[in-house]
Each structure stands twice: as C-alpha cells, then as structure tokens.
Design a protein around this motif. Sequence first.
Motif, mmCIF file in Angstrom:
data_model
loop_
_atom_site.group_PDB
_atom_site.id
_atom_site.type_symbol
_atom_site.label_atom_id
_atom_site.label_comp_id
_atom_site.label_asym_id
_atom_site.label_seq_id
_atom_site.Cartn_x
_atom_site.Cartn_y
_atom_site.Cartn_z
ATOM 1 N N SER A 113 0.867 -1.193 0.000
ATOM 2 C CA SER A 113 0.000 0.000 0.000
ATOM 3 C C SER A 113 0.892 1.228 0.000
ATOM 4 O O SER A 113 2.101 1.133 0.268
ATOM 5 C CB SER A 113 -0.906 0.028 1.228
ATOM 6 O OG SER A 113 -0.140 0.320 2.373
ATOM 7 N N GLY A 114 0.290 2.370 -0.250
ATOM 8 C CA GLY A 114 1.047 3.618 -0.259
ATOM 9 C C GLY A 114 1.746 3.860 1.068
ATOM 10 O O GLY A 114 2.945 4.165 1.112
ATOM 11 N N SER A 115 1.003 3.709 2.153
ATOM 12 C CA SER A 115 1.593 3.960 3.472
ATOM 13 C C SER A 115 2.802 3.069 3.720
ATOM 14 O O SER A 115 3.826 3.524 4.241
ATOM 15 C CB SER A 115 0.559 3.712 4.575
ATOM 16 O OG SER A 115 -0.546 4.559 4.425
ATOM 17 N N VAL A 118 5.788 4.287 1.974
ATOM 18 C CA VAL A 118 6.399 5.426 2.673
ATOM 19 C C VAL A 118 7.238 4.920 3.856
ATOM 20 O O VAL A 118 8.359 5.386 4.080
ATOM 21 C CB VAL A 118 5.324 6.450 3.127
ATOM 22 C CG1 VAL A 118 5.906 7.494 4.072
ATOM 23 C CG2 VAL A 118 4.697 7.130 1.914
ATOM 24 N N HIS A 148 1.113 11.685 3.896
ATOM 25 C CA HIS A 148 1.924 10.562 3.419
ATOM 26 C C HIS A 148 1.399 9.209 3.867
ATOM 27 O O HIS A 148 2.074 8.197 3.663
ATOM 28 C CB HIS A 148 3.381 10.749 3.852
ATOM 29 C CG HIS A 148 4.010 11.988 3.279
ATOM 30 N ND1 HIS A 148 4.399 12.076 1.959
ATOM 31 C CD2 HIS A 148 4.273 13.203 3.825
ATOM 32 C CE1 HIS A 148 4.884 13.288 1.725
ATOM 33 N NE2 HIS A 148 4.817 13.999 2.833
ATOM 34 N N GLY A 149 0.227 9.173 4.500
ATOM 35 C CA GLY A 149 -0.338 7.879 4.872
ATOM 36 C C GLY A 149 -0.677 7.806 6.344
ATOM 37 O O GLY A 149 -0.422 8.729 7.117
ATOM 38 N N GLU A 214 5.446 15.803 -1.171
ATOM 39 C CA GLU A 214 4.671 15.535 -2.379
ATOM 40 C C GLU A 214 5.082 16.579 -3.420
ATOM 41 O O GLU A 214 5.074 17.765 -3.122
ATOM 42 C CB GLU A 214 3.170 15.666 -2.092
ATOM 43 C CG GLU A 214 2.624 14.626 -1.133
ATOM 44 C CD GLU A 214 1.342 15.131 -0.472
ATOM 45 O OE1 GLU A 214 0.261 14.799 -0.957
ATOM 46 O OE2 GLU A 214 1.431 15.868 0.527
ATOM 47 N N ASP A 248 7.072 11.727 -2.793
ATOM 48 C CA ASP A 248 5.875 10.890 -2.666
ATOM 49 C C ASP A 248 4.941 11.189 -3.837
ATOM 50 O O ASP A 248 4.214 12.178 -3.824
ATOM 51 C CB ASP A 248 5.205 11.183 -1.312
ATOM 52 C CG ASP A 248 3.934 10.363 -1.095
ATOM 53 O OD1 ASP A 248 3.428 9.766 -2.063
ATOM 54 O OD2 ASP A 248 3.446 10.347 0.056
ATOM 55 N N ILE A 250 2.551 9.170 -4.819
ATOM 56 C CA ILE A 250 1.454 8.200 -4.701
ATOM 57 C C ILE A 250 0.161 8.755 -5.298
ATOM 58 O O ILE A 250 -0.561 8.047 -5.999
ATOM 59 C CB ILE A 250 1.283 7.765 -3.230
ATOM 60 C CG1 ILE A 250 2.516 6.955 -2.803
ATOM 61 C CG2 ILE A 250 -0.003 6.957 -3.033
ATOM 62 C CD1 ILE A 250 2.633 6.728 -1.302
ATOM 63 N N LYS A 277 -1.491 4.109 -5.508
ATOM 64 C CA LYS A 277 -2.799 4.525 -6.006
ATOM 65 C C LYS A 277 -3.092 4.076 -7.456
ATOM 66 O O LYS A 277 -3.569 2.971 -7.638
ATOM 67 C CB LYS A 277 -2.981 6.018 -5.791
ATOM 68 C CG LYS A 277 -3.129 6.320 -4.286
ATOM 69 C CD LYS A 277 -3.838 7.616 -3.982
ATOM 70 C CE LYS A 277 -4.360 7.618 -2.577
ATOM 71 N NZ LYS A 277 -3.645 8.492 -1.657
#
Length: 425
Positions: A113-115, A118, A148-149, A214, A248, A250, A277
């Motif tokens: 997952s994105g988190s 990170v 960022h999650g 980001e 980031d 994402i 994502k």
Amino acid sequence: MFSGDDWLTFEQRHVWHPYASMQNPPPMLAVARADGVRLYLEDDTALIDGMSSWWCAIHGYNVPELNAAVIEQTQKMAHVMFGGLTHRPAAELAAALLEIVPKGLKYVFFADSGSVSVETAIKMALQYWQAQGKRKKTRFLTIRHGYHGDTFGAMGVCDPVSGMHQLFSAMLPQHIFADAPPNGTDADWDDAQISDFSDKISRHHAQLAAVILEPVVQGAGGMRMYAPEFLRRVRKLCDAFDVLLIVDEIATGFGRTGKLFACEHAGISPDIMCVGKALTGGYMTLAAVLSNAKICAGIHQNDSILMHGPTFMANPLACAVAVASLRLLLDSPWQQRVDAIKKQLKFELEPCRDLPQVADVRVIGAIGVIEMKNPVDMARIQPLFVEKEVWIRPFGKLIYIMPPYIISPDDLSHLTRAMCEVAAI
Ligand SMILES: *Cc1c(COP(=O)(O)O)cnc(C)c1O
C-alpha cells in the motif's frame, strides 16, 4: 445469508469505514457495480465518478484489458511468497516502471500500500545513513500541508494540524516542518517561498536523513498546487547539505498532473520515489518504492541488507494488472485527455471564483479544486451531490474532483456544474 437490505444493516453495525464513527455511522451508499465513469448503486442509480476512487481508477471501471489481465494471471497463480521465489509479472512491472520514472531511479521495492511504501522509503533513508556511520541523521524535514499515509512512520511526516493525526502526536517521532510554498505556479515564484525551508535545512542538516514531500501537488493535506521552482530549489538544497530526497508520487503519479510524474514539472530526480494509487488502475492495492544507485550502494555498505518484506510483496495479480494498466495508459492519448480535462476544468470552474463563499479555484492536469471560505457541511452536501447524480466527496473546505482520464466532455460538465451549484448554496 442475507435477505433484502439486511446486509446493509448488518454492515453498518459491524464494519468500520475510513475516518468514520462505528457507533453513529454516517449514511453509506451501496454500490452494486461500476462501469466506465459510472458507479451504479443497488437501486440502479448511476453516479458519475469525480473521485477515481481516491486517485486510482484512471481508466474508469470494468476495463476489458484490466479484467483480462486479472483473469489470465489468476489462472496461473494468484499469489506466491516473494522470499526465495520470483515471477515474471514482477519483472515485467519493474521493467515497465523503470522505463518511465525520472532518470537515475534503478531499483524497485514492491510494497502492498502507499503507506507501507512510505515506511519503506523512510527505512531506506535511515539505513543508508546507518551504513555510512552517520548515526545522528535520523530525522526528516518536510513541508506543512503534506499527507503521506496513516501508518506510524508516515503519520510522523504528515502535516501536524491538517494531516488528521494530532491525536498521536505524543507518540510520533518529532520531525521538522517548514512552511509550504503558497498555491501558485513558476510565474508567481518569489525566493521568499523557500526561505523557511532553506533556513531549516541549513540549521538541522547534521540530523537530517531526508526531505520527504509531495511534488507540485499536495493531496489529502489540502489539495494545494505549488511552483515547480520550489522543488528545483529543494533538490539543490538537499545536494548542498547532504540530505536525501524522497518524493511521494502516490497521488500525483501516472499522468494526473499532466506529466507522467509530477517531478517532471521541475525536471528533477529524487533519490527515492514512492508510487501507488493509480499503479494498478485502481484494481488492486500495490505500491512501489524506487531508488537510485546511491541509495542501493549506500544501504549495502558493510554487507547490510534492507530490513523489510511484506507478506504480499509483489503480489502477482497486482503486478499483472499494473503491467496491463501501464500499457493501456501509455498506448492511450493520455496527455491530450488530461490536457483537455484541464482546459475544461479551468473554463467551467473559473466562474465560481466570484461567489462570495469561495476562497480559491485551482486546476492542474486532471484535478479541479474549489476551496470554500468555510468547511462544507457534509451531512447536507453529500446527498445534494447524489441528487445531482454525481459522486463527489468534499473534505474540510474543499470541493474537488480528479475524474478518470476517459471521462467525456458532457460527463465532465455534469460534474463541474454540480460543483458550482453546490458551492453557490
Ligand atoms: C494516499 C496517499 C498515501 C497513502 O497511501 P495508502 O495506499 O492509502 O496507504 C501516501 N501518500 C500520498 C501522497 C497519498 O495520496
């Protein structure tokens, strides 16, 4: 098992939803299926999707090419562990990614997952400095309004106020937050926009492992859009002060801002980059951490290895559908589509700027934002959007859309009309 709407009643009593009460659950719409840019509810109401399911569904829903990729891979294998084993979909996805990401990025870590990507990026930066014997470099510098999650490492670098995690601040490592640049483009650039960041990196560099931010568009922390020049300056300052740069992507990756990756607006390459994502076109959860030769060599100094390995790392189904999604994207006129969406968003949202309730209107690529002066009343606004047969989910003061790239001009007008009407109430 359930008859009629019983399942929905049961669900409301037992299933958590994101950032929502379990005891006093907010109303939920039951989606039965989705196709193209439309979500079909259980009662067959069709809603035009303005959210791409949180940035993911860039090709829309029920996409034949992606369905086929899932089915084909399922019949070979849905999953195998990635420790000691490997498979073709992982290699194909890595090759496809490395061909399009900013130059210098050469290594791929697949996360689920994105988190988690990170978290992995943070670990990479920490392990890099550990292996260099620079044990004081354990903190991170970021800018305000970032998101960022939801996991602990990621929460530590989210905006301490708008990042939704104040509750945990006592349990989080204390990182350093610089002022975010204002909303604007290179045309509005002024050196003062970087002064706080510049000051903080020069003051704290001896303790800094990396900068994380980001690029160009800040998503869930405020839907902000800043001058690419800021990012160019950040890259230069990171180099000058021997601090790594984690970007980031994402939310911004895979064309959303009008470039394949938002870094391209600034012409920079980070040391570490997270994507997620839209990576699978919204079909499955998958993320990736890309890193350059410096990071890879640095981590492995003295035979160290990267200490991370999720159970579902490089899930073959997710990799196969990601390969198909990238192929579909690159074979499509995505740039013209995103550019046409941008022009239409600018034209159709701009009149809202004059409304007394509206603070700002912003557009970049296929992202359109109306920022209100006051937080929107979700209990009142959400049903209004459904009445207008659109799926738009505001948060805070923000009414925004990032539709699938395949949306027609008529459907997009339907979305922007709904936004303007609701903003005017
Ligand atoms: C959504 C998002 C994340 C977290 O990704 P998850 O898949 O929800 O864990 C991290 N960074 C940015 C910029 C995001 O938009």
